[in-house]
Design a protein around this motif. Sequence first.
Motif, PDB file in Angstrom:
ATOM      1  N   ILE A  55      83.970  77.419 -66.198  1.00  0.00           N
ATOM      2  CA  ILE A  55      84.594  77.479 -67.520  1.00  0.00           C
ATOM      3  C   ILE A  55      86.097  77.339 -67.363  1.00  0.00           C
ATOM      4  CG2 ILE A  55      84.957  78.926 -69.562  1.00  0.00           C
ATOM      5  CD1 ILE A  55      82.256  80.279 -68.873  1.00  0.00           C
ATOM      6  N   ALA A  56      86.671  76.409 -68.101  1.00  0.00           N
ATOM      7  CA  ALA A  56      88.118  76.215 -68.063  1.00  0.00           C
ATOM      8  C   ALA A  56      88.812  77.468 -68.592  1.00  0.00           C
ATOM      9  CB  ALA A  56      88.510  75.003 -68.901  1.00  0.00           C
ATOM     10  N   GLY A  57      89.930  77.792 -67.963  1.00  0.00           N
ATOM     11  CA  GLY A  57      90.683  78.958 -68.421  1.00  0.00           C
ATOM     12  C   GLY A  57      91.697  79.397 -67.388  1.00  0.00           C
ATOM     13  N   THR A  58      92.361  80.476 -67.719  1.00  0.00           N
ATOM     14  CA  THR A  58      93.347  81.074 -66.827  1.00  0.00           C
ATOM     15  C   THR A  58      92.763  82.382 -66.314  1.00  0.00           C
ATOM     16  OG1 THR A  58      95.152  80.070 -68.055  1.00  0.00           O
ATOM     17  CG2 THR A  58      95.712  81.947 -66.661  1.00  0.00           C
ATOM     18  N   TYR A  59      92.776  82.566 -65.010  1.00  0.00           N
ATOM     19  CA  TYR A  59      92.168  83.726 -64.366  1.00  0.00           C
ATOM     20  C   TYR A  59      93.214  84.462 -63.535  1.00  0.00           C
ATOM     21  CZ  TYR A  59      87.880  81.290 -65.620  1.00  0.00           C
ATOM     22  OH  TYR A  59      86.865  80.655 -66.312  1.00  0.00           O
ATOM     23  N   GLU A  60      93.230  85.779 -63.661  1.00  0.00           N
ATOM     24  CA  GLU A  60      94.167  86.616 -62.897  1.00  0.00           C
ATOM     25  C   GLU A  60      93.437  87.202 -61.695  1.00  0.00           C
ATOM     26  OE1 GLU A  60      97.379  86.759 -63.583  1.00  0.00           O
ATOM     27  OE2 GLU A  60      97.093  85.546 -65.385  1.00  0.00           O
ATOM     28  N   LEU A  61      93.919  86.890 -60.506  1.00  0.00           N
ATOM     29  CA  LEU A  61      93.353  87.397 -59.262  1.00  0.00           C
ATOM     30  C   LEU A  61      94.269  88.485 -58.718  1.00  0.00           C
ATOM     31  CD1 LEU A  61      91.396  87.131 -56.765  1.00  0.00           C
ATOM     32  CD2 LEU A  61      93.105  85.546 -55.837  1.00  0.00           C
ATOM     33  N   THR A  62      93.686  89.620 -58.331  1.00  0.00           N
ATOM     34  CA  THR A  62      94.447  90.706 -57.710  1.00  0.00           C
ATOM     35  C   THR A  62      93.682  91.199 -56.490  1.00  0.00           C
ATOM     36  OG1 THR A  62      95.286  91.408 -59.877  1.00  0.00           O
ATOM     37  CG2 THR A  62      95.521  92.977 -58.070  1.00  0.00           C
ATOM     38  N   VAL A  63      94.410  91.389 -55.384  1.00  0.00           N
ATOM     39  CA  VAL A  63      93.845  91.980 -54.167  1.00  0.00           C
ATOM     40  C   VAL A  63      94.637  93.254 -53.905  1.00  0.00           C
ATOM     41  CG1 VAL A  63      93.403  91.669 -51.705  1.00  0.00           C
ATOM     42  CG2 VAL A  63      93.226  89.701 -53.258  1.00  0.00           C
ATOM     43  N   SER A  64      93.956  94.411 -53.941  1.00  0.00           N
ATOM     44  CA  SER A  64      94.633  95.709 -53.827  1.00  0.00           C
ATOM     45  C   SER A  64      94.044  96.553 -52.708  1.00  0.00           C
ATOM     46  CB  SER A  64      94.474  96.507 -55.127  1.00  0.00           C
ATOM     47  OG  SER A  64      95.001  95.802 -56.214  1.00  0.00           O
ATOM     48  N   LEU A  65      94.916  97.059 -51.858  1.00  0.00           N
ATOM     49  CA  LEU A  65      94.541  98.045 -50.851  1.00  0.00           C
ATOM     50  C   LEU A  65      95.812  98.750 -50.399  1.00  0.00           C
ATOM     51  CD1 LEU A  65      92.311  99.330 -49.058  1.00  0.00           C
ATOM     52  CD2 LEU A  65      92.928  97.646 -47.313  1.00  0.00           C
ATOM     53  N   PHE A  66      95.917 100.027 -50.716  1.00  0.00           N
ATOM     54  CA  PHE A  66      97.092 100.796 -50.330  1.00  0.00           C
ATOM     55  C   PHE A  66      97.105 100.974 -48.811  1.00  0.00           C
ATOM     56  CE2 PHE A  66      99.605 104.578 -49.643  1.00  0.00           C
ATOM     57  CZ  PHE A  66     100.685 104.336 -50.464  1.00  0.00           C
ATOM     58  N   PRO A  67      98.234 100.840 -48.131  1.00  0.00           N
ATOM     59  CA  PRO A  67      99.591 100.835 -48.662  1.00  0.00           C
ATOM     60  C   PRO A  67     100.149  99.455 -48.997  1.00  0.00           C
ATOM     61  CG  PRO A  67      99.733 100.955 -46.297  1.00  0.00           C
ATOM     62  CD  PRO A  67      98.253 100.958 -46.661  1.00  0.00           C
ATOM     63  N   TYR A  68      99.341  98.389 -48.853  1.00  0.00           N
ATOM     64  CA  TYR A  68      99.862  97.060 -49.160  1.00  0.00           C
ATOM     65  C   TYR A  68     100.292  96.959 -50.620  1.00  0.00           C
ATOM     66  CZ  TYR A  68      97.559  95.507 -44.862  1.00  0.00           C
ATOM     67  OH  TYR A  68      97.163  95.347 -43.563  1.00  0.00           O
ATOM     68  N   LEU A  69     101.302  96.136 -50.876  1.00  0.00           N
ATOM     69  CA  LEU A  69     101.626  95.753 -52.239  1.00  0.00           C
ATOM     70  C   LEU A  69     100.466  94.925 -52.766  1.00  0.00           C
ATOM     71  CD1 LEU A  69     105.323  94.601 -51.653  1.00  0.00           C
ATOM     72  CD2 LEU A  69     104.587  96.656 -52.888  1.00  0.00           C
ATOM     73  N   ASP A  70     100.229  94.995 -54.057  1.00  0.00           N
ATOM     74  CA  ASP A  70      99.162  94.166 -54.630  1.00  0.00           C
ATOM     75  C   ASP A  70      99.508  92.688 -54.485  1.00  0.00           C
ATOM     76  OD1 ASP A  70      97.824  96.433 -55.390  1.00  0.00           O
ATOM     77  OD2 ASP A  70      98.226  96.209 -57.541  1.00  0.00           O
ATOM     78  N   PHE A  71      98.501  91.894 -54.122  1.00  0.00           N
ATOM     79  CA  PHE A  71      98.623  90.441 -54.119  1.00  0.00           C
ATOM     80  C   PHE A  71      98.123  89.986 -55.470  1.00  0.00           C
ATOM     81  CE2 PHE A  71      96.642  86.306 -53.797  1.00  0.00           C
ATOM     82  CZ  PHE A  71      97.647  85.550 -53.216  1.00  0.00           C
ATOM     83  N   LYS A  72      98.922  89.176 -56.172  1.00  0.00           N
ATOM     84  CA  LYS A  72      98.528  88.690 -57.487  1.00  0.00           C
ATOM     85  C   LYS A  72      98.735  87.187 -57.562  1.00  0.00           C
ATOM     86  CE  LYS A  72      99.476  92.979 -59.849  1.00  0.00           C
ATOM     87  NZ  LYS A  72      99.542  93.564 -61.147  1.00  0.00           N
ATOM     88  N   ALA A  73      97.802  86.509 -58.198  1.00  0.00           N
ATOM     89  CA  ALA A  73      97.913  85.076 -58.409  1.00  0.00           C
ATOM     90  C   ALA A  73      97.224  84.724 -59.718  1.00  0.00           C
ATOM     91  CB  ALA A  73      97.277  84.306 -57.252  1.00  0.00           C
ATOM     92  N   THR A  74      97.752  83.730 -60.390  1.00  0.00           N
ATOM     93  CA  THR A  74      97.137  83.208 -61.609  1.00  0.00           C
ATOM     94  C   THR A  74      96.506  81.857 -61.270  1.00  0.00           C
ATOM     95  OG1 THR A  74      98.796  84.322 -62.982  1.00  0.00           O
ATOM     96  CG2 THR A  74      97.559  82.524 -63.997  1.00  0.00           C
ATOM     97  N   ILE A  75      95.222  81.748 -61.564  1.00  0.00           N
ATOM     98  CA  ILE A  75      94.486  80.518 -61.273  1.00  0.00           C
ATOM     99  C   ILE A  75      94.211  79.797 -62.592  1.00  0.00           C
ATOM    100  CG2 ILE A  75      92.364  79.552 -60.307  1.00  0.00           C
ATOM    101  CD1 ILE A  75      92.193  82.170 -58.598  1.00  0.00           C
ATOM    102  N   HIS A  76      94.521  78.506 -62.609  1.00  0.00           N
ATOM    103  CA  HIS A  76      94.287  77.681 -63.805  1.00  0.00           C
ATOM    104  C   HIS A  76      93.134  76.731 -63.506  1.00  0.00           C
ATOM    105  CE1 HIS A  76      98.114  79.107 -65.405  1.00  0.00           C
ATOM    106  NE2 HIS A  76      98.611  78.903 -64.205  1.00  0.00           N
ATOM    107  N   ALA A  77      92.031  76.919 -64.199  1.00  0.00           N
ATOM    108  CA  ALA A  77      90.874  76.032 -64.046  1.00  0.00           C
ATOM    109  C   ALA A  77      90.842  75.110 -65.269  1.00  0.00           C
ATOM    110  CB  ALA A  77      89.593  76.838 -63.957  1.00  0.00           C
ATOM    111  N   THR A  78      90.882  73.792 -65.017  1.00  0.00           N
ATOM    112  CA  THR A  78      90.916  72.830 -66.123  1.00  0.00           C
ATOM    113  C   THR A  78      89.758  71.856 -66.040  1.00  0.00           C
ATOM    114  OG1 THR A  78      92.394  71.399 -64.842  1.00  0.00           O
ATOM    115  CG2 THR A  78      93.413  72.921 -66.399  1.00  0.00           C
TER     116      THR A  78
END
Length: 135
Positions: free
Chosen positions: A112-135
Amino acid sequence: MYAAIQVNEAGRILGSIVATGDSIVFSESVISVDYDTYDDLLEQPNMGDLHWYDAGIVSARPVNPAVIDKTDCLADGVDTVHVTNIPIGATVSLGALSEVASVATADLQFDIAGTYELTVSLFPYLDFKATIHAT
């Protein structure tokens, strides 16, 4: 001047206290810190977002090692976004869906086309965040 931070068992900084006099009660979770060393950090409302307490030292949280190969893909169910270097045990979230990583890679495909927010979280690391655009 007295300064302290409140931390949990993992070293996450929950708050900071700066006071004059002897009004701070120290305990296992409220730890005395040197005001002159940490005065810049103690005044930041988001201190715990960017720093943690480990081995008696307040340090910057490490960068999350997760890597994404692209943020634009086709919404054809075939084109794949590869996420690598995911810390084992991290929570990987894509919108409202989340899973705990048992492997260090994830291959994402979108129907499905759209914008998706990806987050990878594990303390003590800072959160990894990315926005994926599926067209």
